[in-house]
Scaffold this motif. Structure first.
Motif, PDB file in Angstrom:
ATOM      1  N   GLU A  67       2.177  -0.286  -3.038  1.00 46.57           N
ATOM      2  CA  GLU A  67       2.802   0.292  -1.851  1.00 46.57           C
ATOM      3  C   GLU A  67       3.190  -0.870  -0.950  1.00 46.57           C
ATOM      4  OE1 GLU A  67      -0.373   2.901  -0.514  1.00 46.57           O
ATOM      5  OE2 GLU A  67       0.750   4.627  -1.289  1.00 46.57           O
ATOM      6  N   GLU A  68       3.994  -0.602   0.039  1.00 50.44           N
ATOM      7  CA  GLU A  68       4.415  -1.665   0.971  1.00 50.44           C
ATOM      8  C   GLU A  68       3.210  -2.356   1.594  1.00 50.44           C
ATOM      9  OE1 GLU A  68       6.553  -4.359   2.962  1.00 50.44           O
ATOM     10  OE2 GLU A  68       7.440  -2.959   1.542  1.00 50.44           O
ATOM     11  N   ARG A  69       2.198  -1.580   1.935  1.00 52.87           N
ATOM     12  CA  ARG A  69       1.009  -2.173   2.564  1.00 52.87           C
ATOM     13  C   ARG A  69       0.196  -3.023   1.584  1.00 52.87           C
ATOM     14  NH1 ARG A  69      -3.731   1.734   2.017  1.00 52.87           N
ATOM     15  NH2 ARG A  69      -2.855   3.316   0.658  1.00 52.87           N
ATOM     16  N   GLY A  70       0.432  -2.893   0.290  1.00 54.14           N
ATOM     17  CA  GLY A  70      -0.263  -3.689  -0.714  1.00 54.14           C
ATOM     18  C   GLY A  70       0.535  -4.898  -1.185  1.00 54.14           C
ATOM     19  N   ARG A  71       1.623  -5.177  -0.485  1.00 52.84           N
ATOM     20  CA  ARG A  71       2.516  -6.280  -0.848  1.00 52.84           C
ATOM     21  C   ARG A  71       1.776  -7.613  -0.889  1.00 52.84           C
ATOM     22  NH1 ARG A  71       5.167  -8.629   3.300  1.00 52.84           N
ATOM     23  NH2 ARG A  71       4.843  -6.718   4.434  1.00 52.84           N
ATOM     24  N   PHE A  72       0.921  -7.850   0.088  1.00 53.47           N
ATOM     25  CA  PHE A  72       0.178  -9.115   0.156  1.00 53.47           C
ATOM     26  C   PHE A  72      -0.739  -9.270  -1.052  1.00 53.47           C
ATOM     27  CE2 PHE A  72      -3.635 -11.497   1.407  1.00 53.47           C
ATOM     28  CZ  PHE A  72      -3.058 -12.720   1.717  1.00 53.47           C
ATOM     29  N   SER A  73      -1.452  -8.217  -1.413  1.00 49.38           N
ATOM     30  CA  SER A  73      -2.341  -8.268  -2.582  1.00 49.38           C
ATOM     31  C   SER A  73      -1.547  -8.476  -3.862  1.00 49.38           C
ATOM     32  CB  SER A  73      -3.172  -6.993  -2.681  1.00 49.38           C
ATOM     33  OG  SER A  73      -4.070  -6.911  -1.602  1.00 49.38           O
ATOM     34  N   ASP A 102       7.265   3.998  -4.554  1.00 50.35           N
ATOM     35  CA  ASP A 102       8.349   4.918  -4.210  1.00 50.35           C
ATOM     36  C   ASP A 102       9.717   4.456  -4.709  1.00 50.35           C
ATOM     37  OD1 ASP A 102       8.503   2.808  -2.448  1.00 50.35           O
ATOM     38  OD2 ASP A 102       8.685   4.031  -0.651  1.00 50.35           O
ATOM     39  N   GLU A 103       9.774   3.337  -5.432  1.00 53.54           N
ATOM     40  CA  GLU A 103      11.051   2.841  -5.943  1.00 53.54           C
ATOM     41  C   GLU A 103      10.977   2.488  -7.425  1.00 53.54           C
ATOM     42  OE1 GLU A 103      12.015  -0.524  -3.526  1.00 53.54           O
ATOM     43  OE2 GLU A 103      12.265   0.663  -1.718  1.00 53.54           O
ATOM     44  N   LEU A 104      10.078   3.129  -8.171  1.00 51.64           N
ATOM     45  CA  LEU A 104       9.971   2.819  -9.597  1.00 51.64           C
ATOM     46  C   LEU A 104      11.261   3.233 -10.298  1.00 51.64           C
ATOM     47  CD1 LEU A 104       6.352   3.772 -10.692  1.00 51.64           C
ATOM     48  CD2 LEU A 104       7.463   1.583 -10.976  1.00 51.64           C
ATOM     49  N   PRO A 105      11.772   2.358 -11.153  1.00 53.56           N
ATOM     50  CA  PRO A 105      13.004   2.719 -11.876  1.00 53.56           C
ATOM     51  C   PRO A 105      12.709   3.758 -12.959  1.00 53.56           C
ATOM     52  CG  PRO A 105      12.167   0.614 -12.649  1.00 53.56           C
ATOM     53  CD  PRO A 105      11.287   1.036 -11.496  1.00 53.56           C
TER      54      PRO A 105
END
Length: 190
Positions: A67-73, A102-105
């Motif tokens: 998720e966006e909030r897990g970008r750093f990890s 939310d953007e998986l191809p």
């Protein structure tokens, strides 16, 4: 003007202090798990009898789904994999590709193995629904095995893979006996 009692102020500060202590500890714990996962992910790919057919342009591609909030990890995981395997493994280069839940191809052939970062049950289920091909799905959270992830790890006194046999069969994946011997098997309803 609100006047707070000394006891209330002391309680408030104590709660605040506990929160400050707890969050870095959780981040450090997750960071340690990411290092363990980074060491295991590329080797897990090699346990699949058909892994060579799932290579992307001759490389092992780890598709990190976050998720966006897990970008750093996700970025940390990428760094750890690159540091652990700078020359790849068995002459196969290793690449890490980031995907958002939310953007998986629609086409999931862009990775050799997918790694699910922590997310809501709804997001994980939606990702598993899209990732229906014969790729290994490794999950950060062992609880995602009940949703259909194929493999995760349990860290207790020792690190031990956990394999969802139903998901393995559904995806038509055959793993080498060596990983089956050291793993704990997950059965639906467990």
């Amino acid at each position: 003007m609100v006047v707070m009692s000394a006891k209330l102020i002391k309680t408030w500060w104590l709660c605040w202090l506990l929160l400050l202590i707890a969050f870095p500890a959780q981040a450090a714990e997750n960071d340690g798990l990411l290092k363990i996962h980074a060491a295991l992910l590329p080797k897990t790919v090699l346990m699949d009898y058909q892994f060579e057919r799932k290579l992307v342009d001759g490389a092992i591609v780890v598709g990190v789904v976050c998720e966006e909030r897990g970008r750093f990890s996700a970025e940390r995981l990428k760094e750890y994999i690159s540091a652990k395997y700078p020359d790849g493994i068995r002459n196969y280069p290793i690449k890490v590709k980031k995907f958002y839940y939310d953007e998986l191809p629609d086409s999931t052939s862009g990775a050799t193995i997918f790694y699910l970062m922590p997310a809501s049950e709804t997001a994980v289920c939606a990702a598993l629904e899209l990732l229906q091909d014969e790729r290994l799905i490794f999950s950060f959270e062992p609880s995602d095995l009940r949703l259909g992830a194929v493999i995760s790890i349990m860290v207790r006194q020792k690190v031990r893979p956990v394999i969802n046999l139903d998901a393995l069969r559904r995806r038509n994946i055959s793993l080498r006996p060596v990983i089956m011997k050291i793993s704990k098997m997950y059965y639906k309803g467990q």
